[in-house]
Design a protein around this motif. Structure first.
Motif, PDB file in Angstrom:
ATOM      1  N   THR A 189      11.818  60.972  80.538  1.00 34.38           N
ATOM      2  CA  THR A 189      11.692  62.288  79.917  1.00 34.38           C
ATOM      3  C   THR A 189      12.420  62.317  78.572  1.00 34.38           C
ATOM      4  OG1 THR A 189      11.582  63.303  82.092  1.00 34.38           O
ATOM      5  CG2 THR A 189      12.093  64.750  80.251  1.00 34.38           C
ATOM      6  N   GLU A 190      13.601  61.754  78.531  1.00 40.61           N
ATOM      7  CA  GLU A 190      14.358  61.710  77.283  1.00 40.61           C
ATOM      8  C   GLU A 190      13.646  60.847  76.244  1.00 40.61           C
ATOM      9  OE1 GLU A 190      18.904  60.899  75.712  1.00 40.61           O
ATOM     10  OE2 GLU A 190      18.453  60.759  77.839  1.00 40.61           O
ATOM     11  N   LEU A 191      13.102  59.718  76.663  1.00 44.39           N
ATOM     12  CA  LEU A 191      12.344  58.856  75.758  1.00 44.39           C
ATOM     13  C   LEU A 191      11.145  59.601  75.182  1.00 44.39           C
ATOM     14  CD1 LEU A 191      12.314  55.481  77.707  1.00 44.39           C
ATOM     15  CD2 LEU A 191      13.573  56.003  75.611  1.00 44.39           C
ATOM     16  N   PHE A 192      10.446  60.312  76.039  1.00 46.62           N
ATOM     17  CA  PHE A 192       9.285  61.072  75.596  1.00 46.62           C
ATOM     18  C   PHE A 192       9.675  62.125  74.564  1.00 46.62           C
ATOM     19  CE2 PHE A 192       6.393  64.709  76.084  1.00 46.62           C
ATOM     20  CZ  PHE A 192       5.220  64.096  75.662  1.00 46.62           C
ATOM     21  N   ARG A 193      10.757  62.810  74.794  1.00 48.05           N
ATOM     22  CA  ARG A 193      11.217  63.836  73.841  1.00 48.05           C
ATOM     23  C   ARG A 193      11.562  63.228  72.491  1.00 48.05           C
ATOM     24  NH1 ARG A 193      15.029  67.128  78.023  1.00 48.05           N
ATOM     25  NH2 ARG A 193      13.367  68.302  79.023  1.00 48.05           N
ATOM     26  N   ILE A 194      12.220  62.096  72.511  1.00 48.08           N
ATOM     27  CA  ILE A 194      12.576  61.429  71.252  1.00 48.08           C
ATOM     28  C   ILE A 194      11.313  60.952  70.537  1.00 48.08           C
ATOM     29  CG2 ILE A 194      13.740  59.414  70.255  1.00 48.08           C
ATOM     30  CD1 ILE A 194      15.796  59.694  72.577  1.00 48.08           C
ATOM     31  N   LEU A 195      10.420  60.318  71.278  1.00 52.54           N
ATOM     32  CA  LEU A 195       9.205  59.768  70.674  1.00 52.54           C
ATOM     33  C   LEU A 195       8.236  60.846  70.215  1.00 52.54           C
ATOM     34  CD1 LEU A 195       8.542  56.729  72.997  1.00 52.54           C
ATOM     35  CD2 LEU A 195       9.154  56.666  70.574  1.00 52.54           C
ATOM     36  N   LEU A 196       8.267  61.999  70.843  1.00 46.21           N
ATOM     37  CA  LEU A 196       7.353  63.081  70.470  1.00 46.21           C
ATOM     38  C   LEU A 196       7.545  63.489  69.013  1.00 46.21           C
ATOM     39  CD1 LEU A 196       5.117  64.826  71.612  1.00 46.21           C
ATOM     40  CD2 LEU A 196       6.845  66.476  72.308  1.00 46.21           C
ATOM     41  N   ILE A 197       8.763  63.514  68.558  1.00 49.21           N
ATOM     42  CA  ILE A 197       9.043  63.834  67.151  1.00 49.21           C
ATOM     43  C   ILE A 197       8.398  62.777  66.253  1.00 49.21           C
ATOM     44  CG2 ILE A 197      10.858  64.094  65.418  1.00 49.21           C
ATOM     45  CD1 ILE A 197      12.689  64.949  67.825  1.00 49.21           C
ATOM     46  N   GLY A 198       8.610  61.522  66.581  1.00 43.84           N
ATOM     47  CA  GLY A 198       8.042  60.441  65.787  1.00 43.84           C
ATOM     48  C   GLY A 198       6.526  60.422  65.810  1.00 43.84           C
ATOM     49  N   ILE A 199       5.951  60.703  66.962  1.00 43.70           N
ATOM     50  CA  ILE A 199       4.488  60.727  67.081  1.00 43.70           C
ATOM     51  C   ILE A 199       3.905  61.812  66.192  1.00 43.70           C
ATOM     52  CG2 ILE A 199       2.588  61.241  68.679  1.00 43.70           C
ATOM     53  CD1 ILE A 199       4.345  59.862  70.855  1.00 43.70           C
ATOM     54  N   THR A 200       4.527  62.977  66.195  1.00 38.96           N
ATOM     55  CA  THR A 200       4.057  64.078  65.360  1.00 38.96           C
ATOM     56  C   THR A 200       4.146  63.722  63.883  1.00 38.96           C
ATOM     57  OG1 THR A 200       4.796  65.644  67.038  1.00 38.96           O
ATOM     58  CG2 THR A 200       4.366  66.525  64.851  1.00 38.96           C
ATOM     59  N   LEU A 201       5.282  63.176  63.467  1.00 39.33           N
ATOM     60  CA  LEU A 201       5.438  62.789  62.071  1.00 39.33           C
ATOM     61  C   LEU A 201       4.524  61.625  61.709  1.00 39.33           C
ATOM     62  CD1 LEU A 201       9.306  63.126  61.690  1.00 39.33           C
ATOM     63  CD2 LEU A 201       7.533  64.671  60.829  1.00 39.33           C
ATOM     64  N   GLY A 202       4.315  60.712  62.651  1.00 40.99           N
ATOM     65  CA  GLY A 202       3.414  59.590  62.405  1.00 40.99           C
ATOM     66  C   GLY A 202       1.978  60.051  62.182  1.00 40.99           C
ATOM     67  N   ALA A 203       1.526  61.005  62.980  1.00 41.10           N
ATOM     68  CA  ALA A 203       0.174  61.534  62.808  1.00 41.10           C
ATOM     69  C   ALA A 203       0.040  62.239  61.460  1.00 41.10           C
ATOM     70  CB  ALA A 203      -0.158  62.496  63.948  1.00 41.10           C
ATOM     71  N   SER A 204       1.061  62.977  61.085  1.00 47.94           N
ATOM     72  CA  SER A 204       1.039  63.668  59.790  1.00 47.94           C
ATOM     73  C   SER A 204       1.017  62.671  58.640  1.00 47.94           C
ATOM     74  CB  SER A 204       2.253  64.588  59.659  1.00 47.94           C
ATOM     75  OG  SER A 204       2.248  65.545  60.685  1.00 47.94           O
ATOM     76  N   SER A 205       1.772  61.597  58.765  1.00 47.41           N
ATOM     77  CA  SER A 205       1.796  60.607  57.687  1.00 47.41           C
ATOM     78  C   SER A 205       0.457  59.894  57.565  1.00 47.41           C
ATOM     79  CB  SER A 205       2.936  59.611  57.881  1.00 47.41           C
ATOM     80  OG  SER A 205       2.706  58.809  59.004  1.00 47.41           O
ATOM     81  N   ARG A 206      -0.251  59.719  58.679  1.00 51.11           N
ATOM     82  CA  ARG A 206      -1.577  59.103  58.608  1.00 51.11           C
ATOM     83  C   ARG A 206      -2.549  59.988  57.843  1.00 51.11           C
ATOM     84  NH1 ARG A 206      -0.668  58.569  63.724  1.00 51.11           N
ATOM     85  NH2 ARG A 206       0.264  56.689  64.485  1.00 51.11           N
TER      86      ARG A 206
END
Length: 129
Positions: free
Chosen positions: A14-31
């Motif tokens: 759960t903690e990993l998912f929360r941390i990665l969720l921020i990166g996933i969102t920013l990664g999609a925006s950067s694409r």
């Protein structure tokens, strides 16, 4: 069953998912942002940015994994995606000659498009009910 869902592995995931969720969102925006320079005939900008991001990701993972294990990996990945997002904003601004405000804050056209989309959604919801 309750014990199974409250064990340490579930909490870590759960903690990993929360941390990665921020990166996933920013990664999609950067694409999304990276498509603009490529469409303007400057795909090399994204290519060079990729080298920077990979280097940052490797360095952060080498430094963080021994100390924080999986949390370190997730943090390093999210950090690299965050830097990627900032680089893509910078590149987009340079290529499109737009301001930070124009990029991130909604304007009149954005408001009209949002209103139009909401009206379309409401119209479809009425048809199905």
């Amino acid at each position: 069953m309750v014990c199974h869902f409250s064990c340490n592995s579930f909490l870590v995931a759960t903690e990993l998912f929360r941390i990665l969720l921020i990166g996933i969102t920013l990664g999609a925006s950067s694409r999304v942002l990276s498509n603009d320079p490529a469409a303007r005939g400057k795909p090399k900008l994204n290519f060079y940015a990729s080298f920077i991001i990979v280097a940052i990701n490797i360095v952060l993972k080498v430094l963080s994994i021994p100390r924080m294990c999986m949390i370190g990996t997730a943090t390093a990945t999210t950090s690299a995606y965050s830097v990627n997002f900032l680089i893509k904003i910078f590149l987009y601004q340079r290529v499109s000659e737009s301001s930070f405000r124009q990029l991130l804050l909604p304007n009149g056209l954005d408001n009209r498009v949002s209103k139009f989309i909401m009206e379309q959604v409401k119209g479809r919801l009425k048809c199905t009910s």
